[in-house]
Design an enzyme around this catalytic site. Structure first.
Site, PDB file in Angstrom:
ATOM      1  CD  GLU A 136     118.392  31.180  97.319  1.00  0.00           C
ATOM      2  OE1 GLU A 136     118.827  31.412  96.764  1.00  0.00           O
ATOM      3  OE2 GLU A 136     117.252  31.618  98.462  1.00  0.00           O
ATOM      4  CG  ASN A 171     115.651  37.242  98.745  1.00  0.00           C
ATOM      5  OD1 ASN A 171     115.779  37.338  97.515  1.00  0.00           O
ATOM      6  ND2 ASN A 171     114.934  36.388  99.987  1.00  0.00           N
ATOM      7  CB  SER A 200     113.238  36.154 102.832  1.00  0.00           C
ATOM      8  OG  SER A 200     112.218  36.435 102.362  1.00  0.00           O
TER       9      SER A 200
HETATM   10  N1  LIG Z   1     107.121  37.914 100.574  1.00  0.00           N
HETATM   11  C1  LIG Z   1     107.818  38.022 100.034  1.00  0.00           C
HETATM   12  O1  LIG Z   1     108.033  37.380  99.053  1.00  0.00           O
HETATM   13  C2  LIG Z   1     108.682  35.652 100.617  1.00  0.00           C
HETATM   14  C3  LIG Z   1     109.100  35.561  99.632  1.00  0.00           C
HETATM   15  C4  LIG Z   1     109.933  34.300 100.603  1.00  0.00           C
HETATM   16  C5  LIG Z   1     109.740  33.855 101.597  1.00  0.00           C
HETATM   17  N2  LIG Z   1     109.240  35.186 102.506  1.00  0.00           N
HETATM   18  C6  LIG Z   1     108.934  34.345 103.664  1.00  0.00           C
HETATM   19  O2  LIG Z   1     107.923  34.093 104.269  1.00  0.00           O
HETATM   20  C7  LIG Z   1     107.613  33.956 105.613  1.00  0.00           C
HETATM   21  C8  LIG Z   1     106.074  34.873 105.947  1.00  0.00           C
HETATM   22  O3  LIG Z   1     105.909  35.667 104.634  1.00  0.00           O
HETATM   23  P1  LIG Z   1     104.643  36.904 103.954  1.00  0.00           P
HETATM   24  O4  LIG Z   1     105.155  37.300 102.568  1.00  0.00           O
HETATM   25  O5  LIG Z   1     103.467  35.793 103.643  1.00  0.00           O
HETATM   26  O6  LIG Z   1     103.490  37.062 105.512  1.00  0.00           O
HETATM   27  P2  LIG Z   1     102.448  37.383 105.247  1.00  0.00           P
HETATM   28  O7  LIG Z   1     102.676  38.524 106.475  1.00  0.00           O
HETATM   29  O8  LIG Z   1     102.026  38.151 104.001  1.00  0.00           O
HETATM   30  O9  LIG Z   1     101.920  36.756 105.638  1.00  0.00           O
HETATM   31  C9  LIG Z   1     101.913  35.751 107.337  1.00  0.00           C
HETATM   32  C10 LIG Z   1     101.202  35.113 108.306  1.00  0.00           C
HETATM   33  O10 LIG Z   1     101.581  34.540 109.719  1.00  0.00           O
HETATM   34  C11 LIG Z   1     100.127  34.411 110.260  1.00  0.00           C
HETATM   35  N3  LIG Z   1     100.969  34.244 111.833  1.00  0.00           N
HETATM   36  C12 LIG Z   1     101.823  35.012 112.644  1.00  0.00           C
HETATM   37  N4  LIG Z   1     102.040  34.451 113.724  1.00  0.00           N
HETATM   38  C13 LIG Z   1     101.635  32.918 113.021  1.00  0.00           C
HETATM   39  C14 LIG Z   1     101.573  31.667 114.504  1.00  0.00           C
HETATM   40  N5  LIG Z   1     102.257  31.950 115.360  1.00  0.00           N
HETATM   41  N6  LIG Z   1     101.117  31.001 113.822  1.00  0.00           N
HETATM   42  C15 LIG Z   1     100.275  31.148 112.382  1.00  0.00           C
HETATM   43  N7  LIG Z   1     100.554  32.008 111.897  1.00  0.00           N
HETATM   44  C16 LIG Z   1     101.070  32.804 112.023  1.00  0.00           C
HETATM   45  C17 LIG Z   1      99.774  35.766 109.916  1.00  0.00           C
HETATM   46  O11 LIG Z   1      98.329  36.551 110.844  1.00  0.00           O
HETATM   47  C18 LIG Z   1     100.448  35.722 108.167  1.00  0.00           C
HETATM   48  O12 LIG Z   1      98.500  35.266 108.022  1.00  0.00           O
HETATM   49  C19 LIG Z   1     108.383  34.852 106.367  1.00  0.00           C
HETATM   50  O13 LIG Z   1     109.275  34.585 106.975  1.00  0.00           O
HETATM   51  C20 LIG Z   1     108.743  35.641 104.772  1.00  0.00           C
HETATM   52  O14 LIG Z   1     110.372  35.812 105.075  1.00  0.00           O
HETATM   53  C21 LIG Z   1     108.192  36.279 102.629  1.00  0.00           C
END
Ligand SMILES: NC(=O)c1ccc[n+]([C@@H]2O[C@H](COP(=O)([O-])OP(=O)(O)OC[C@H]3O[C@@H](n4cnc5c(N)ncnc54)[C@H](O)[C@@H]3O)[C@@H](O)[C@H]2O)c1
Length: 294
Positions: A156, A195, A123
């Site tokens: 995006e 964002n 993000s």
């Molecule tokens: N939550 C949101 O609304 C949102 C929206 C857009 C983008 N994002 C981006 O998406 C990404 C993930 O966010 P999320 O909310 O899904 O997080 P989350 O915490 O729900 O999930 C992250 C997952 O990644 C796994 N993980 C961590 N390190 C790892 C590795 N080295 N190899 C494999 N898996 C690994 C964890 O076990 C977990 O299941 C972030 O970069 C965030 O900025 C989040």
């Protein structure tokens, strides 16, 4: 390389975002690998996807054949080599920490064939910060989905100075093949467009709460009933994950040095207590069921 060369997609990180991004990819016809570090996280993701897909089936948004085909195209694995050795496009969606992402992309660069395009769903972290951990900076960009990826149409696509035109166009076409709408940003800025807008609103909402002007419920009500937003900023923070928002704000603060960008005391407190929103059952609101992406 062109969109026709993209047949297999790998999503790394099966959390709130990654699990749904993988299913969106499988629904669009791509063989899709979903990777996470533990079997239990993959199991949790599959259960959540089954729940969401059943709802879509009941609401007739997908047919039974589409449901079955999508699950048949989706493969889960904790083995990173298996996840990437035959892939064409990797979408990273792990925790929002630069060092973790750089370490992962370094391994991916060694394991994935040379033609593979790497995208990050971060993000706030721009892809130029990750590109230098690989030997393929021309094949890296941001591919930023919105939560929940099943529902949100916009994606995006953000390139950096060394992203090739071929990578850019292939990724833009990929987004269209998912049935989504891309916006292409050729200038990097942490937080991109949507964002940045959200950050400004959240900062003001938290300020109103901390000053005791209104409760979080009242502020959410004002956003919905006066401004026509589908949900208020606090409900949105709970849905996005307070940890994700905390990390994003911290990064923007560290990059800009602007004290007004610093994560607020209330966000920091919730982050430290592990009250991260829907995924932990409690954030600004309390939730009876814990399912990512609901
Ligand atoms: N939550 C949101 O609304 C949102 C929206 C857009 C983008 N994002 C981006 O998406 C990404 C993930 O966010 P999320 O909310 O899904 O997080 P989350 O915490 O729900 O999930 C992250 C997952 O990644 C796994 N993980 C961590 N390190 C790892 C590795 N080295 N190899 C494999 N898996 C690994 C964890 O076990 C977990 O299941 C972030 O970069 C965030 O900025 C989040």
């Amino acid at each position: 390389m062109g969109i026709d060369a993209i047949r297999t997609v790998t999503v790394i990180g099966a959390g709130t975002m990654g699990s749904q991004i993988a299913m969106v990819s499988a629904l669009a016809g791509f063989k899709t690998y979903l990777h996470d570090i533990t079997d239990s996280q993959l199991q949790k993701a599959l259960e959540s996807l089954q729940f969401q897909m059943n709802r879509r089936l009941e609401k007739k948004r997908i047919t039974e054949t589409e449901y079955k085909m999508a699950f048949a195209r989706l493969h889960t694995t904790t083995d990173l080599t298996e996840a990437v050795h035959t892939t064409d496009l990797v979408i990273e969606s792990i925790v929002e920490k630069l060092e973790d992402k750089r370490e992962l992309f370094k391994s991916l660069d060694e394991l994935a064939p040379g033609h593979v395009i790497f995208a990050t769903n971060s993000s706030a972290i721009v892809s130029s910060k990750i590109a230098s951990s690989t030997k393929r900076p021309d094949r890296i960009c941001n591919l930023h989905f919105f939560n929940p990826p099943f529902k949100m149409d916009l994606v995006e696509v953000v390139t950096h100075d060394h992203t090739s035109e071929d990578t850019t166009q292939t990724v833009v076409e990929f987004v269209k093949q998912l049935g989504k709408t891309p916006i292409l940003l050729r200038k990097e800025i942490s937080g991109f467009v949507a964002n940045r807008l959200l950050g400004a609103m959240v900062r003001e909402a938290v300020h109103l709460l901390e000053e005791g002007i209104a409760t979080h419920e009242e502020i959410d009500l004002a956003a919905m009933e006066a401004l026509g937003h589908p949900m208020g900023p606090f409900a949105l923070l709970d849905m996005m994950g307070i940890d994700e928002n905390y990390y994003a704000q911290l990064l923007q603060y560290q990059e800009s040095g602007d004290p007004s960008m610093k994560p607020s005391a209330i966000l920091q407190e919730k982050f430290e207590r592990g009250e991260l929103g829907r995924k932990t059952g409690k954030g600004f609101y309390t939730y009876s069921s814990i399912r990512p992406g609901l």
